[in-house]
Motif scaffolding. Structure first.
Motif: not given
Length: 165
Positions: A26, A29, A43-46, A83, A85
């Motif tokens: 994971y 950032d 914003r952030f997308d995962a 995953r 971000r």
């Protein structure tokens, strides 16, 4: 009854082989520390990255991958399944280029890919129309006054990396 149990065991074995692997990595950032970006992400997308061999439904674990954008606003290294971000700024996000190499010392497996953000803003009142009727040809054009700077973009939530030999 024994035949049914064998069939059930076979179905369960096939299903178990295709179950998604748990997320191994994971990245909180993926914003590059070397980026020359002064604005904060809005914003952030995962994105969940999973890897597969071409022609197979079996997921491959432990694939080493690197992703980045041309302006180096996004940069990360990870092992699939992972995953990550990624930051979204106010403008259209850059395409993310990536490459992965052989898992666990296997030779000959490689993948090169690109992740593209999709515009979620619906085009309104834009386009050109041409109508032909009994009274003649009509040509009409409608141009929207949409503020494209407010368009909303999103990276895909899931991304499949396919390995070729």
């Amino acid at each position: 009854m024994a035949k049914f149990l064998r069939y059930l065991a076979l179905v369960l074995a096939i299903t178990a082989c295709n179950a998604p692997l748990p997320i191994a990595d994971y990245i909180g950032d993926a914003r590059s520390p070397n980026a020359k970006i002064t604005t904060k992400p809005s914003r952030f997308d995962a994105i969940t990255f999973r890897s597969f061999r071409a022609g197979s439904l079996q997921e491959v674990a432990g694939v080493d991958c690197v992703i980045s954008t041309p302006n180096i606003s996004v940069s990360a290294q990870f092992r699939t399944p992972a995953r990550v971000r990624v930051p979204i700024y106010n403008e259209k996000p850059a395409n993310i280029a990536g490459q992965c190499r052989s898992p666990n010392g296997e030779t000959g497996l490689a993948a090169v890919f690109e992740v593209t953000a999709v515009n979620l803003s619906a085009p309104k009142n834009e386009g050109v129309s041409l109508s032909v009727g009994t009274s003649g040809t009509k040509f009409g054009a409608v141009f929207g006054l949409r503020d494209r700077s407010k368009d909303r973009f999103k990276y895909p939530a899931q991304f499949r990396i396919i390995f070729q030999r």
